[in-house]
Write a protein that holds these residues in place. Structure first.
Motif, PDB file in Angstrom:
ATOM      1  N   VAL A  23      18.865 -14.590 -24.508  1.00 26.06           N
ATOM      2  CA  VAL A  23      17.813 -14.554 -23.501  1.00 26.06           C
ATOM      3  C   VAL A  23      18.264 -14.204 -22.070  1.00 26.06           C
ATOM      4  CG1 VAL A  23      15.997 -16.035 -22.297  1.00 26.06           C
ATOM      5  CG2 VAL A  23      16.417 -16.111 -24.541  1.00 26.06           C
ATOM      6  N   LEU A  24      19.239 -15.030 -21.562  1.00 28.14           N
ATOM      7  CA  LEU A  24      19.759 -14.580 -20.209  1.00 28.14           C
ATOM      8  C   LEU A  24      20.427 -13.241 -20.379  1.00 28.14           C
ATOM      9  CD1 LEU A  24      21.551 -17.786 -19.404  1.00 28.14           C
ATOM     10  CD2 LEU A  24      19.527 -17.035 -18.544  1.00 28.14           C
ATOM     11  N   GLY A  25      20.825 -12.562 -21.363  1.00 28.52           N
ATOM     12  CA  GLY A  25      21.468 -11.220 -21.281  1.00 28.52           C
ATOM     13  C   GLY A  25      20.313  -9.895 -21.437  1.00 28.52           C
ATOM     14  N   ILE A  26      19.107 -10.393 -21.749  1.00 29.50           N
ATOM     15  CA  ILE A  26      18.209  -9.345 -21.807  1.00 29.50           C
ATOM     16  C   ILE A  26      17.906  -8.330 -20.280  1.00 29.50           C
ATOM     17  CG2 ILE A  26      15.505  -9.149 -21.730  1.00 29.50           C
ATOM     18  CD1 ILE A  26      15.248 -11.244 -23.764  1.00 29.50           C
ATOM     19  N   ASP A  27      17.791  -9.219 -19.206  1.00 31.13           N
ATOM     20  CA  ASP A  27      18.085  -8.618 -17.936  1.00 31.13           C
ATOM     21  C   ASP A  27      19.154  -7.452 -17.753  1.00 31.13           C
ATOM     22  OD1 ASP A  27      19.662 -10.405 -17.733  1.00 31.13           O
ATOM     23  OD2 ASP A  27      18.739 -11.692 -16.043  1.00 31.13           O
ATOM     24  N   ASN A  28      20.221  -8.089 -18.366  1.00 27.31           N
ATOM     25  CA  ASN A  28      21.465  -7.101 -18.367  1.00 27.31           C
ATOM     26  C   ASN A  28      21.477  -5.814 -19.063  1.00 27.31           C
ATOM     27  OD1 ASN A  28      23.944  -6.786 -17.805  1.00 27.31           O
ATOM     28  ND2 ASN A  28      24.950  -8.331 -18.683  1.00 27.31           N
ATOM     29  N   ILE A  29      20.851  -6.296 -20.083  1.00 29.35           N
ATOM     30  CA  ILE A  29      20.489  -4.986 -21.192  1.00 29.35           C
ATOM     31  C   ILE A  29      19.586  -3.816 -20.534  1.00 29.35           C
ATOM     32  CG2 ILE A  29      19.289  -4.210 -23.412  1.00 29.35           C
ATOM     33  CD1 ILE A  29      20.170  -6.393 -24.808  1.00 29.35           C
ATOM     34  N   ILE A  30      18.491  -4.481 -19.882  1.00 27.04           N
ATOM     35  CA  ILE A  30      17.448  -3.768 -19.439  1.00 27.04           C
ATOM     36  C   ILE A  30      18.151  -2.886 -17.977  1.00 27.04           C
ATOM     37  CG2 ILE A  30      15.536  -3.616 -17.586  1.00 27.04           C
ATOM     38  CD1 ILE A  30      14.361  -6.118 -18.988  1.00 27.04           C
ATOM     39  N   PHE A  31      19.111  -3.662 -17.277  1.00 26.12           N
ATOM     40  CA  PHE A  31      19.873  -2.985 -16.169  1.00 26.12           C
ATOM     41  C   PHE A  31      20.682  -1.858 -16.577  1.00 26.12           C
ATOM     42  CE2 PHE A  31      23.569  -2.472 -12.983  1.00 26.12           C
ATOM     43  CZ  PHE A  31      22.785  -2.270 -11.980  1.00 26.12           C
ATOM     44  N   ILE A  32      21.358  -1.908 -17.729  1.00 26.44           N
ATOM     45  CA  ILE A  32      22.285  -1.134 -18.477  1.00 26.44           C
ATOM     46  C   ILE A  32      21.486   0.128 -18.760  1.00 26.44           C
ATOM     47  CG2 ILE A  32      24.143  -0.814 -20.312  1.00 26.44           C
ATOM     48  CD1 ILE A  32      24.935  -3.862 -19.869  1.00 26.44           C
ATOM     49  N   MET A 199       9.038   1.259 -15.542  1.00 24.78           N
ATOM     50  CA  MET A 199       8.589   0.649 -14.262  1.00 24.78           C
ATOM     51  C   MET A 199       8.534  -0.838 -14.333  1.00 24.78           C
ATOM     52  SD  MET A 199       8.460   3.017 -12.394  1.00 24.78           S
ATOM     53  CE  MET A 199       8.091   2.285 -10.908  1.00 24.78           C
ATOM     54  N   LEU A 200       8.048  -1.324 -15.430  1.00 20.96           N
ATOM     55  CA  LEU A 200       7.713  -2.694 -15.712  1.00 20.96           C
ATOM     56  C   LEU A 200       9.375  -3.362 -15.667  1.00 20.96           C
ATOM     57  CD1 LEU A 200       5.749  -4.873 -16.121  1.00 20.96           C
ATOM     58  CD2 LEU A 200       6.010  -4.590 -18.559  1.00 20.96           C
ATOM     59  N   ALA A 201      10.171  -2.680 -16.304  1.00 18.77           N
ATOM     60  CA  ALA A 201      11.622  -3.245 -16.297  1.00 18.77           C
ATOM     61  C   ALA A 201      12.324  -3.519 -15.146  1.00 18.77           C
ATOM     62  CB  ALA A 201      12.341  -2.131 -17.164  1.00 18.77           C
ATOM     63  N   LEU A 202      11.913  -2.325 -14.145  1.00 18.28           N
ATOM     64  CA  LEU A 202      12.626  -2.205 -12.954  1.00 18.28           C
ATOM     65  C   LEU A 202      12.039  -3.361 -11.960  1.00 18.28           C
ATOM     66  CD1 LEU A 202      12.463   1.592 -12.188  1.00 18.28           C
ATOM     67  CD2 LEU A 202      14.316   0.174 -12.081  1.00 18.28           C
ATOM     68  N   SER A 203      10.634  -3.648 -12.305  1.00 15.43           N
ATOM     69  CA  SER A 203      10.076  -4.794 -11.456  1.00 15.43           C
ATOM     70  C   SER A 203      10.505  -6.149 -12.121  1.00 15.43           C
ATOM     71  CB  SER A 203       8.489  -4.942 -12.063  1.00 15.43           C
ATOM     72  OG  SER A 203       7.912  -3.601 -11.512  1.00 15.43           O
ATOM     73  N   ALA A 229       6.551 -15.066 -17.102  1.00 17.48           N
ATOM     74  CA  ALA A 229       5.968 -13.892 -16.576  1.00 17.48           C
ATOM     75  C   ALA A 229       6.170 -12.589 -16.894  1.00 17.48           C
ATOM     76  CB  ALA A 229       6.178 -13.914 -14.852  1.00 17.48           C
ATOM     77  N   MET A 230       7.727 -12.608 -17.246  1.00 17.86           N
ATOM     78  CA  MET A 230       8.055 -11.392 -17.877  1.00 17.86           C
ATOM     79  C   MET A 230       7.409 -11.166 -19.381  1.00 17.86           C
ATOM     80  SD  MET A 230      12.014 -11.559 -16.596  1.00 17.86           S
ATOM     81  CE  MET A 230      12.644 -10.521 -17.684  1.00 17.86           C
ATOM     82  N   ALA A 231       7.418 -12.174 -20.126  1.00 11.77           N
ATOM     83  CA  ALA A 231       6.708 -12.084 -21.534  1.00 11.77           C
ATOM     84  C   ALA A 231       5.322 -11.765 -21.422  1.00 11.77           C
ATOM     85  CB  ALA A 231       7.109 -13.500 -22.284  1.00 11.77           C
ATOM     86  N   SER A 233       3.862 -10.090 -19.197  1.00  6.72           N
ATOM     87  CA  SER A 233       3.751  -8.841 -18.571  1.00  6.72           C
ATOM     88  C   SER A 233       3.923  -8.022 -19.807  1.00  6.72           C
ATOM     89  CB  SER A 233       4.836  -8.548 -17.284  1.00  6.72           C
ATOM     90  OG  SER A 233       4.209  -9.190 -16.308  1.00  6.72           O
ATOM     91  N   ILE A 234       5.044  -8.158 -20.520  1.00 14.54           N
ATOM     92  CA  ILE A 234       5.508  -7.262 -21.677  1.00 14.54           C
ATOM     93  C   ILE A 234       4.293  -7.605 -22.797  1.00 14.54           C
ATOM     94  CG2 ILE A 234       6.876  -7.231 -23.834  1.00 14.54           C
ATOM     95  CD1 ILE A 234       9.271  -8.400 -22.147  1.00 14.54           C
ATOM     96  N   LEU A 235       3.764  -8.716 -23.111  1.00 13.39           N
ATOM     97  CA  LEU A 235       2.515  -8.709 -24.137  1.00 13.39           C
ATOM     98  C   LEU A 235       1.378  -7.809 -23.633  1.00 13.39           C
ATOM     99  CD1 LEU A 235       1.191 -10.186 -26.495  1.00 13.39           C
ATOM    100  CD2 LEU A 235       0.264 -12.071 -24.749  1.00 13.39           C
ATOM    101  N   VAL A 236       1.131  -8.038 -22.278  1.00 11.83           N
ATOM    102  CA  VAL A 236      -0.073  -7.055 -21.883  1.00 11.83           C
ATOM    103  C   VAL A 236       0.206  -5.540 -21.875  1.00 11.83           C
ATOM    104  CG1 VAL A 236      -1.424  -6.261 -19.775  1.00 11.83           C
ATOM    105  CG2 VAL A 236      -0.791  -8.723 -20.206  1.00 11.83           C
ATOM    106  N   GLU A 237       1.464  -5.325 -21.527  1.00 10.88           N
ATOM    107  CA  GLU A 237       1.824  -3.814 -21.691  1.00 10.88           C
ATOM    108  C   GLU A 237       1.887  -3.335 -23.042  1.00 10.88           C
ATOM    109  OE1 GLU A 237       2.809  -0.098 -20.792  1.00 10.88           O
ATOM    110  OE2 GLU A 237       2.091  -1.795 -19.523  1.00 10.88           O
ATOM    111  N   MET A 238       2.384  -4.321 -24.087  1.00  9.92           N
ATOM    112  CA  MET A 238       2.286  -3.829 -25.448  1.00  9.92           C
ATOM    113  C   MET A 238       1.006  -3.658 -25.904  1.00  9.92           C
ATOM    114  SD  MET A 238       5.354  -3.659 -26.541  1.00  9.92           S
ATOM    115  CE  MET A 238       5.567  -3.078 -24.733  1.00  9.92           C
ATOM    116  N   LEU A 239      -0.284  -4.282 -25.497  1.00  6.22           N
ATOM    117  CA  LEU A 239      -1.549  -4.333 -25.868  1.00  6.22           C
ATOM    118  C   LEU A 239      -2.049  -2.916 -25.182  1.00  6.22           C
ATOM    119  CD1 LEU A 239      -2.962  -7.728 -25.275  1.00  6.22           C
ATOM    120  CD2 LEU A 239      -2.483  -6.698 -27.564  1.00  6.22           C
ATOM    121  N   ASN A 240      -1.706  -2.805 -24.180  1.00  5.17           N
ATOM    122  CA  ASN A 240      -1.803  -1.487 -23.368  1.00  5.17           C
ATOM    123  C   ASN A 240      -1.489  -0.199 -24.295  1.00  5.17           C
ATOM    124  OD1 ASN A 240      -3.491  -2.403 -21.254  1.00  5.17           O
ATOM    125  ND2 ASN A 240      -1.683  -2.469 -19.964  1.00  5.17           N
TER     126      ASN A 240
END
Length: 262
Positions: A23-32, A199-203, A229-231, A233-240
């Protein structure tokens, strides 16, 4: 070591810590993922693997030097003393340790990098002929390494608070990074192929940068709020994305070459 293998509590601790490290590494993956997408297509996968390998090495080295890591919590100086403040509670919040300095500079770097990337994607000037600027492999790896150190410090301090044995902590880190390596390509491709997700990942990275900065000044923001908040936002974006028409062309961000899709 044999006693640990036969201890159910050790296995539960390993499982819990591994999940937390993922879980803590997800932000690391996004950045990479975002940084590696700047490289030519044939170098992106290698950059992601090296970035995650560096994250694992950094975490293990920090775990093997726990006494030094814990010494980082000792105060180096107090900003309040510069202004002759007398409020003891305020003085305690303005005391700066080595860990605080790392979190503050890491948070500022992440805020700057995220804001800069958002600007480039939305309003940055396009290169002549529509050809995006190609970044060097060493430059991207250097940026990944800098943030790996910040993310690793947070991860290691969390691990120390959850497990009593260094062997369990190291095993959890290695297992978590292997799982992240397996999923990194899928996550990167998904982020790069969907501009709104990018853009969501950058946010998210901007939000994490603010939380690191606040943490550096002893203003604790519960990580549960951030991850919720991240989860959400991701759920909303997946629905979109699901509701969008399949033939609808996505918004094209600047500096997003088609050949980056791996």
């Amino acid at each position: 070591m044999i006693e640990l293998l036969s201890n159910p509590a050790a296995w539960i601790s390993l499982l819990t810590l591994t999940l937390l490290e993922i879980v803590l590494g997800i932000d690391n993956i996004i950045f990479i993922s975002i940084l590696s997408s700047k490289l030519p297509a044939d170098q992106q996968k290698r950059a992601r693997k090296i970035g995650l390998a560096l994250a694992m090495v950094t975490r293990v080295l920090l775990l093997l030097s726990l006494s030094w890591v814990m010494s980082l919590t000792s105060n180096i100086f107090n900003i309040g003393s510069w202004f002759n403040l007398s409020d003891s509670e305020l003085l305690s919040k303005l005391a700066i340790s080595g860990r605080d300095l790392i979190l503050i500079f890491g948070g500022l770097f992440l805020i700057y990098k995220s804001t800069h990337e958002i600007h480039l994607k939305l309003e940055g000037e396009e290169e002549e002929g529509g050809t995006p600027k190609v970044h060097t492999f060493s430059g991207v790896i250097t940026q990944i390494l800098l943030l790996d150190i910040v993310f690793s410090l947070d991860s290691v301090i969390t691990a120390v608070g959850m497990a009593d044995h260094v062997e369990i902590m190291i095993a959890a880190v290695i297992i978590a990074v292997i799982i992240m390596m397996i999923s990194a390509d899928a996550i990167s491709n998904f982020v790069n192929n969907h501009p709104t997700v990018k853009m969501l990942a950058l946010s998210f990275l901007l939000l994490i940068g603010v939380s690191l900065l606040a943490e550096g000044f002893d203003q604790h923001i519960p990580k549960g709020y951030i991850y919720f908040a991240m989860a959400f936002s991701i759920l909303v974006e997946m629905l979109n994305l699901k509701m969008s028409k399949k033939n609808k062309k996505p918004v094209a961000l600047r500096d997003t070459p088609k050949e980056n899709k791996v």
